[in-house]
Design a protein around this motif. Structure first.
Motif, short mmCIF file in Angstrom:
data_model
loop_
_atom_site.label_atom_id
_atom_site.label_comp_id
_atom_site.label_asym_id
_atom_site.label_seq_id
_atom_site.Cartn_x
_atom_site.Cartn_y
_atom_site.Cartn_z
N LYS A 48 -11.11 -93.27 -33.06
CA LYS A 48 -10.82 -92.39 -34.20
C LYS A 48 -12.07 -91.59 -34.56
O LYS A 48 -13.15 -92.12 -34.64
CB LYS A 48 -10.38 -93.20 -35.41
CG LYS A 48 -9.82 -92.34 -36.54
CD LYS A 48 -9.28 -93.20 -37.67
CE LYS A 48 -8.44 -92.40 -38.64
NZ LYS A 48 -9.08 -91.21 -39.18
N LYS A 49 -11.84 -90.31 -34.76
CA LYS A 49 -12.94 -89.46 -35.17
C LYS A 49 -13.22 -89.70 -36.64
O LYS A 49 -12.31 -89.67 -37.46
CB LYS A 49 -12.56 -88.00 -34.94
CG LYS A 49 -13.71 -87.04 -34.99
CD LYS A 49 -13.26 -85.66 -34.54
CE LYS A 49 -14.45 -84.74 -34.38
NZ LYS A 49 -14.03 -83.44 -33.82
N HIS A 65 -20.02 -88.93 -39.56
CA HIS A 65 -18.79 -88.13 -39.55
C HIS A 65 -18.80 -87.17 -38.36
O HIS A 65 -19.82 -86.62 -38.00
CB HIS A 65 -18.55 -87.41 -40.87
CG HIS A 65 -19.53 -86.34 -41.19
ND1 HIS A 65 -20.75 -86.61 -41.81
CD2 HIS A 65 -19.52 -85.01 -40.98
CE1 HIS A 65 -21.40 -85.48 -41.97
NE2 HIS A 65 -20.69 -84.50 -41.47
N GLY A 66 -17.62 -87.03 -37.77
CA GLY A 66 -17.49 -86.21 -36.57
C GLY A 66 -17.70 -86.99 -35.30
O GLY A 66 -17.43 -86.50 -34.21
N PHE A 78 -14.11 -97.06 -33.12
CA PHE A 78 -12.85 -97.78 -33.08
C PHE A 78 -12.19 -97.62 -34.45
O PHE A 78 -12.84 -97.24 -35.41
CB PHE A 78 -13.07 -99.28 -32.79
CG PHE A 78 -13.62 -99.55 -31.42
CD1 PHE A 78 -12.93 -99.13 -30.29
CD2 PHE A 78 -14.82 -100.21 -31.26
CE1 PHE A 78 -13.44 -99.37 -29.03
CE2 PHE A 78 -15.34 -100.44 -30.01
CZ PHE A 78 -14.65 -100.02 -28.90
N TYR A 79 -10.90 -97.93 -34.53
CA TYR A 79 -10.22 -97.84 -35.81
C TYR A 79 -10.86 -98.83 -36.77
O TYR A 79 -10.92 -100.03 -36.49
CB TYR A 79 -8.73 -98.16 -35.62
CG TYR A 79 -7.88 -97.77 -36.81
CD1 TYR A 79 -7.42 -96.47 -36.97
CD2 TYR A 79 -7.57 -98.70 -37.79
CE1 TYR A 79 -6.66 -96.11 -38.06
CE2 TYR A 79 -6.81 -98.36 -38.90
CZ TYR A 79 -6.36 -97.05 -39.01
OH TYR A 79 -5.60 -96.68 -40.10
N ASP A 138 -4.34 -87.02 -36.63
CA ASP A 138 -5.33 -87.60 -37.52
C ASP A 138 -6.60 -88.06 -36.80
O ASP A 138 -7.19 -89.06 -37.18
CB ASP A 138 -4.68 -88.79 -38.25
CG ASP A 138 -5.25 -88.92 -39.67
OD1 ASP A 138 -5.75 -87.91 -40.18
OD2 ASP A 138 -5.20 -90.03 -40.21
N GLY A 139 -6.99 -87.36 -35.77
CA GLY A 139 -8.23 -87.71 -35.08
C GLY A 139 -8.11 -88.94 -34.21
O GLY A 139 -9.12 -89.46 -33.74
N LEU A 140 -6.92 -89.45 -34.01
CA LEU A 140 -6.72 -90.63 -33.18
C LEU A 140 -6.49 -90.23 -31.73
O LEU A 140 -5.69 -89.37 -31.42
CB LEU A 140 -5.50 -91.42 -33.67
CG LEU A 140 -5.67 -92.15 -35.00
CD1 LEU A 140 -4.33 -92.57 -35.54
CD2 LEU A 140 -6.59 -93.34 -34.84
N LYS A 141 -7.23 -90.86 -30.85
CA LYS A 141 -7.13 -90.52 -29.43
C LYS A 141 -7.31 -91.76 -28.59
O LYS A 141 -8.10 -92.64 -28.94
CB LYS A 141 -8.26 -89.55 -29.04
CG LYS A 141 -8.00 -88.10 -29.29
CD LYS A 141 -9.19 -87.32 -28.77
CE LYS A 141 -8.98 -85.83 -28.85
NZ LYS A 141 -10.14 -85.09 -28.38
#
Length: 351
Positions: A246-247, A255-256, A260-261, A322-325
């Motif tokens: 997660k970003k 930030h950025g 991990f979650y 939501d920035g999840l990859k």
DNA sequence: AAAACGGGGTT
DNA sequence: AACCCAGTTTT
């Protein structure tokens, strides 16, 4: 000690003992600026490879300005203080936009650029443009406090004034660049914080600290307050050979960058109970949870308590929103990421 | 004026 | 494991 004597001697010392470094013996403000930003809070040995990579990839300020922030962050990866990298990039763009790609040639104007404060402005102005303005960094504080016996606290507003005034009194109008370099190099190589090389030192007989055995006392500094604890619960979610990343988008540390979650708490919590309150994690079966590893990571002003929790694979969970990859294990090492994670990554393979 | 911001080295 | 090191921006 006589001020004039010290100035002359320390420059003399520098001319014979200085290290050869790629950002010395150049007057290119771009190279000097880049080296100074990298070397803020960073030792030469650690910063040198980064400097070389930056110069190779971005030989000019225009090249750096044309890059994306992600590219710059990636090259900065592992150096820490990522705000420096963001400001580096912002500054390059400003130099191109406001000054047609030509660095301003004076202390006052340099200071208006992002990431350039008193120290860096003085360094660029004196090294690249021979402006007679003194640098005041940690080395200068230490050397001057010991040599002249000044016990004003170096991290107080008063101390900043006192040491800056003295440094500017000492500086030679003819060779401000060599004078600045000399004191810093002397502080880095001889007048070190831990065990200074007093027996080898040319000032052994004239230095206030050496004469009074106060090397361990000077410079005087007020002590920092206790570090703030933070509790990070990392949920390591695997999908085949990939892991969910997660970003970090909040206005917070890192930030950025990718993580991990993670769920953060101010106080210790139960990682399984936490899952029920989280929109993504509540979809997972609490029975599948394994608390795999705990770390304590002590930093200057934070103590990070990290708990890693692995989750069994599910059919339909996190999406690309939501920035999840999802990243494969191979690709994860290419991410611009918090060093915290890079440090844990090897251990992660053992989970 | 004080706090925030990483990470490596030394003891 | 505890302690040391620092310049710039933000609060």
């Amino acid at each position: 000690m006589d001020k004039r004597y010290f100035s002359d001697k320390v420059v003399e010392w520098y001319q014979t003992r200085k290290r050869n470094l790629p950002w010395r013996d150049t007057q290119d403000p771009y190279k000097i600026w880049l080296s100074e930003i990298i070397l803020q809070q960073t030792r030469v040995a650690q910063g040198l490879p980064y400097y070389l990579r930056f110069i190779e990839k971005f030989p000019t300020v225009q090249a750096l300005a044309a890059a994306s922030e992600q590219e710059v962050l990636r090259l900065w990866q592992g150096l820490g203080y990522y705000t420096r990298a963001r400001n580096l990039h912002k500054c390059a763009k400003e130099v191109v936009a406001r000054f047609q790609g030509v660095f301003p040639d004076n202390f006052q104007t340099l200071k208006t650029l992002p990431g350039i404060g008193d120290y860096t402005a003085a360094a660029i102005a004196s090294f690249a443009f021979r402006e007679s303005v003194a640098v005041v960094d940690g080395n200068v504080f230490r050397v001057l406090s010991r040599i002249f016996g000044i016990d004003t606290e170096i991290n107080s507003p008063e101390g900043k004034k006192v040491f800056a005034a003295l440094a500017n009194e000492l500086i030679s109008a003819k060779k401000p660049d060599q004078h600045n370099q000399a004191i810093m190099e002397f502080g880095a190589l001889y007048c070190t914080p831990g065990k200074p090389e007093c027996p080898e030192c040319t000032f052994i007989g004239t230095c206030f600290a050496a004469k009074n055995e106060l090397q361990g006392v000077l410079p005087v500094k007020t002590k920092a307050k206790a570090a703030r604890p933070r509790y990070f619960y990392y949920y390591v979610i695997r999908k085949g050979k990939s892991m969910l990343m997660k970003k970090r988008d909040q206005k917070d540390i890192w930030h950025g960058l990718y993580d991990f979650y993670v769920v953060e708490k101010v106080k210790p919590a139960n990682p399984v109970k936490l899952m029920a309150q989280d929109p993504l994690l509540k979809k997972f079966n609490p029975d599948d949870v394994t608390v795999s590893k705990k770390y304590k990571h002590v930093l200057s002003h934070q103590i990070i308590h990290a708990t890693f929790i692995t989750l069994a694979e599910q059919k339909s969970q996190a999406s690309g929103a939501d920035g999840l990859k999802y990243y494969s294990s191979q690709k994860i090492s290419d991410l611009p990421k918090p060093v915290l994670i890079s440090r844990f990554l090897e251990d992660y393979q053992l989970l």
